[in-house]
Design a protein around this motif. Sequence first.
Motif, PDB file in Angstrom:
ATOM      1  N   ASN A   1      85.445  58.554  41.219  1.00  0.00           N
ATOM      2  CA  ASN A   1      85.023  59.928  40.899  1.00  0.00           C
ATOM      3  C   ASN A   1      85.930  60.570  39.850  1.00  0.00           C
ATOM      4  OD1 ASN A   1      83.015  59.597  42.799  1.00  0.00           O
ATOM      5  ND2 ASN A   1      84.080  60.707  44.426  1.00  0.00           N
ATOM      6  N   VAL A   2      87.240  60.409  40.012  1.00  0.00           N
ATOM      7  CA  VAL A   2      88.162  61.057  39.063  1.00  0.00           C
ATOM      8  C   VAL A   2      88.087  60.355  37.708  1.00  0.00           C
ATOM      9  CG1 VAL A   2      90.367  59.855  39.556  1.00  0.00           C
ATOM     10  CG2 VAL A   2      90.381  62.299  39.032  1.00  0.00           C
ATOM     11  N   ALA A   3      87.838  59.048  37.718  1.00  0.00           N
ATOM     12  CA  ALA A   3      87.667  58.304  36.459  1.00  0.00           C
ATOM     13  C   ALA A   3      86.417  58.789  35.731  1.00  0.00           C
ATOM     14  CB  ALA A   3      87.584  56.809  36.739  1.00  0.00           C
ATOM     15  N   GLU A   4      85.354  58.993  36.482  1.00  0.00           N
ATOM     16  CA  GLU A   4      84.109  59.486  35.876  1.00  0.00           C
ATOM     17  C   GLU A   4      84.329  60.878  35.277  1.00  0.00           C
ATOM     18  OE1 GLU A   4      81.388  57.863  35.365  1.00  0.00           O
ATOM     19  OE2 GLU A   4      80.041  59.480  34.753  1.00  0.00           O
ATOM     20  N   TYR A   5      85.034  61.741  36.021  1.00  0.00           N
ATOM     21  CA  TYR A   5      85.286  63.105  35.522  1.00  0.00           C
ATOM     22  C   TYR A   5      86.051  63.066  34.196  1.00  0.00           C
ATOM     23  CZ  TYR A   5      87.447  67.586  34.764  1.00  0.00           C
ATOM     24  OH  TYR A   5      87.887  68.729  34.143  1.00  0.00           O
ATOM     25  N   PHE A   6      87.192  62.358  34.167  1.00  0.00           N
ATOM     26  CA  PHE A   6      87.993  62.367  32.937  1.00  0.00           C
ATOM     27  C   PHE A   6      87.235  61.714  31.774  1.00  0.00           C
ATOM     28  CE2 PHE A   6      91.915  63.041  35.644  1.00  0.00           C
ATOM     29  CZ  PHE A   6      92.263  64.259  35.074  1.00  0.00           C
ATOM     30  N   SER A   7      86.452  60.685  32.073  1.00  0.00           N
ATOM     31  CA  SER A   7      85.725  59.997  30.986  1.00  0.00           C
ATOM     32  C   SER A   7      84.692  60.908  30.328  1.00  0.00           C
ATOM     33  CB  SER A   7      85.058  58.718  31.501  1.00  0.00           C
ATOM     34  OG  SER A   7      83.902  59.032  32.256  1.00  0.00           O
ATOM     35  N   THR A   8      84.239  61.907  31.050  1.00  0.00           N
ATOM     36  CA  THR A   8      83.210  62.799  30.499  1.00  0.00           C
ATOM     37  C   THR A   8      83.813  64.041  29.817  1.00  0.00           C
ATOM     38  OG1 THR A   8      82.978  63.907  32.635  1.00  0.00           O
ATOM     39  CG2 THR A   8      81.444  62.111  32.191  1.00  0.00           C
ATOM     40  N   GLN A   9      85.152  64.137  29.813  1.00  0.00           N
ATOM     41  CA  GLN A   9      85.811  65.266  29.133  1.00  0.00           C
ATOM     42  C   GLN A   9      85.990  64.958  27.655  1.00  0.00           C
ATOM     43  OE1 GLN A   9      86.379  68.245  30.910  1.00  0.00           O
ATOM     44  NE2 GLN A   9      84.977  66.934  32.074  1.00  0.00           N
ATOM     45  N   LYS A  10      86.101  66.012  26.850  1.00  0.00           N
ATOM     46  CA  LYS A  10      86.213  65.821  25.413  1.00  0.00           C
ATOM     47  C   LYS A  10      87.672  65.691  24.974  1.00  0.00           C
ATOM     48  CE  LYS A  10      84.481  67.635  21.045  1.00  0.00           C
ATOM     49  NZ  LYS A  10      84.507  66.281  20.490  1.00  0.00           N
ATOM     50  N   LEU A  11      87.954  64.591  24.290  1.00  0.00           N
ATOM     51  CA  LEU A  11      89.306  64.350  23.774  1.00  0.00           C
ATOM     52  C   LEU A  11      89.530  65.205  22.530  1.00  0.00           C
ATOM     53  CD1 LEU A  11      91.899  62.556  23.935  1.00  0.00           C
ATOM     54  CD2 LEU A  11      90.699  60.934  22.454  1.00  0.00           C
ATOM     55  N   LYS A  12      90.663  65.923  22.513  1.00  0.00           N
ATOM     56  CA  LYS A  12      90.975  66.739  21.332  1.00  0.00           C
ATOM     57  C   LYS A  12      91.617  65.882  20.253  1.00  0.00           C
ATOM     58  CE  LYS A  12      91.570  71.107  23.790  1.00  0.00           C
ATOM     59  NZ  LYS A  12      92.501  71.562  24.831  1.00  0.00           N
ATOM     60  N   ALA A  13      91.172  66.076  19.029  1.00  0.00           N
ATOM     61  CA  ALA A  13      91.733  65.315  17.909  1.00  0.00           C
ATOM     62  C   ALA A  13      93.187  65.716  17.701  1.00  0.00           C
ATOM     63  CB  ALA A  13      90.929  65.584  16.650  1.00  0.00           C
ATOM     64  N   ARG A  14      94.000  64.774  17.278  1.00  0.00           N
ATOM     65  CA  ARG A  14      95.410  65.001  17.055  1.00  0.00           C
ATOM     66  C   ARG A  14      95.742  64.581  15.626  1.00  0.00           C
ATOM     67  NH1 ARG A  14      98.771  65.049  21.348  1.00  0.00           N
ATOM     68  NH2 ARG A  14      97.279  63.964  22.642  1.00  0.00           N
ATOM     69  N   GLN A  15      96.795  65.161  15.070  1.00  0.00           N
ATOM     70  CA  GLN A  15      97.280  64.765  13.745  1.00  0.00           C
ATOM     71  C   GLN A  15      98.515  63.901  13.941  1.00  0.00           C
ATOM     72  OE1 GLN A  15      96.624  66.667  10.322  1.00  0.00           O
ATOM     73  NE2 GLN A  15      94.641  66.474  11.326  1.00  0.00           N
ATOM     74  N   ALA A  16      98.627  62.824  13.188  1.00  0.00           N
ATOM     75  CA  ALA A  16      99.861  62.033  13.245  1.00  0.00           C
ATOM     76  C   ALA A  16     101.021  62.936  12.830  1.00  0.00           C
ATOM     77  CB  ALA A  16      99.754  60.844  12.311  1.00  0.00           C
ATOM     78  N   SER A  17     102.164  62.807  13.538  1.00  0.00           N
ATOM     79  CA  SER A  17     103.279  63.708  13.210  1.00  0.00           C
ATOM     80  C   SER A  17     104.114  63.172  12.051  1.00  0.00           C
ATOM     81  CB  SER A  17     104.146  63.958  14.437  1.00  0.00           C
ATOM     82  OG  SER A  17     104.576  62.751  14.986  1.00  0.00           O
ATOM     83  N   ASP A  18     104.202  61.838  11.930  1.00  0.00           N
ATOM     84  CA  ASP A  18     104.971  61.259  10.819  1.00  0.00           C
ATOM     85  C   ASP A  18     104.020  60.543   9.860  1.00  0.00           C
ATOM     86  OD1 ASP A  18     106.638  59.986   9.051  1.00  0.00           O
ATOM     87  OD2 ASP A  18     108.030  59.251  10.578  1.00  0.00           O
ATOM     88  N   LYS A  19     103.584  61.264   8.829  1.00  0.00           N
ATOM     89  CA  LYS A  19     102.552  60.728   7.935  1.00  0.00           C
ATOM     90  C   LYS A  19     103.067  59.608   7.028  1.00  0.00           C
ATOM     91  CE  LYS A  19      99.177  64.409   7.998  1.00  0.00           C
ATOM     92  NZ  LYS A  19      99.726  65.282   9.030  1.00  0.00           N
ATOM     93  N   THR A  20     104.406  59.499   6.871  1.00  0.00           N
ATOM     94  CA  THR A  20     104.954  58.460   5.995  1.00  0.00           C
ATOM     95  C   THR A  20     104.677  57.061   6.563  1.00  0.00           C
ATOM     96  OG1 THR A  20     107.125  58.465   7.070  1.00  0.00           O
ATOM     97  CG2 THR A  20     106.833  59.966   5.211  1.00  0.00           C
ATOM     98  N   LEU A  21     104.452  56.985   7.884  1.00  0.00           N
ATOM     99  CA  LEU A  21     104.231  55.677   8.516  1.00  0.00           C
ATOM    100  C   LEU A  21     102.767  55.250   8.483  1.00  0.00           C
ATOM    101  CD1 LEU A  21     106.524  56.124  11.656  1.00  0.00           C
ATOM    102  CD2 LEU A  21     107.012  54.780   9.607  1.00  0.00           C
TER     103      LEU A  21
END
Length: 179
Positions: A73-93
């Motif tokens: 049940n908890v796996a199903e709940y988290f899988s249906t949530q929307k992942l927020k986009a993130r920016q890489a913090s070290d762009k040189t890599l």
Amino acid sequence: SRGDAAKGKVIAEQVCAACHGADGNSVASANPSLAGQHAQYLESQLKAFKSGQRNDPIMMGMSAALSDADMKNVAEYFSTQKLKARQASDKTLLPAGQKLYKAGNPVTRIPACMACHGPAGKGFPAQYPALGSQHAAYIVKQLNDFKAGTMRKNSVMADVAMRMSDADMKAVAEYISGL
Ligand code: HEM
Ligand code: HEM
């Protein structure tokens, strides 16, 4: 069969939210985001923590209290949530990280991550976890854990991680975190 996301939400809000965020988007970089991750993968990891096959003192404690139905049940709940986009913090890599992710390294015989985790880091349900927008520090820790083979045992990922240097891990993790 699929879990019951409404029942899973109650567990997520009461127990998991403090570390993973109520919607599965975590803030602290040691705690993985769970939003949008494949349900079968989340369930398999909870079982692995409970059996001790994946060794993490916090999550072994958390999973001990969960029944098989709770996990589904908890796996199903988290899988249906929307992942927020993130920016890489070290762009040189990013150039080095992108190269490794998409093409691997024939010299050190690192396979392309993309082959299993997908070009956009979304993985494949039932087989390969999504990696995109995950915290870079969490990714680096997992690669080291696969390499050492004590905290996390997986022969496929151990074979990948044992070929990677610290610099490889850092670069690919930055790239993945921005996917
Ligand atoms: C890892 C689920 C509660 C801290 C994980 C993973 C899952 C999970 C599925 C593995 C994710 C992956 O492989 O990508 C849950 C659920 C919870 C819960 C369902 C509630 C029932 C907590 C709490 C904490 C926590 C309360 C902090 C006190 C962590 C940490 C990891 C982790 C630090 C990473 C472990 C490592 O480095 O291998 N959790 N979690 N979790 N969780 Fe939780
Ligand atoms: C899991 C990274 C290549 C198959 C993972 C995880 C990371 C990762 C960080 C853990 C995800 C999490 O905890 O949420 C990478 C990187 C790669 C790579 C950086 C390239 C350098 C591959 C390839 C395959 C593969 C080529 C398939 C042949 C898997 C599988 C898991 C996994 C099956 C789940 C392991 C488990 O259940 O514990 N990978 N991966 N990966 N990866 Fe990869």
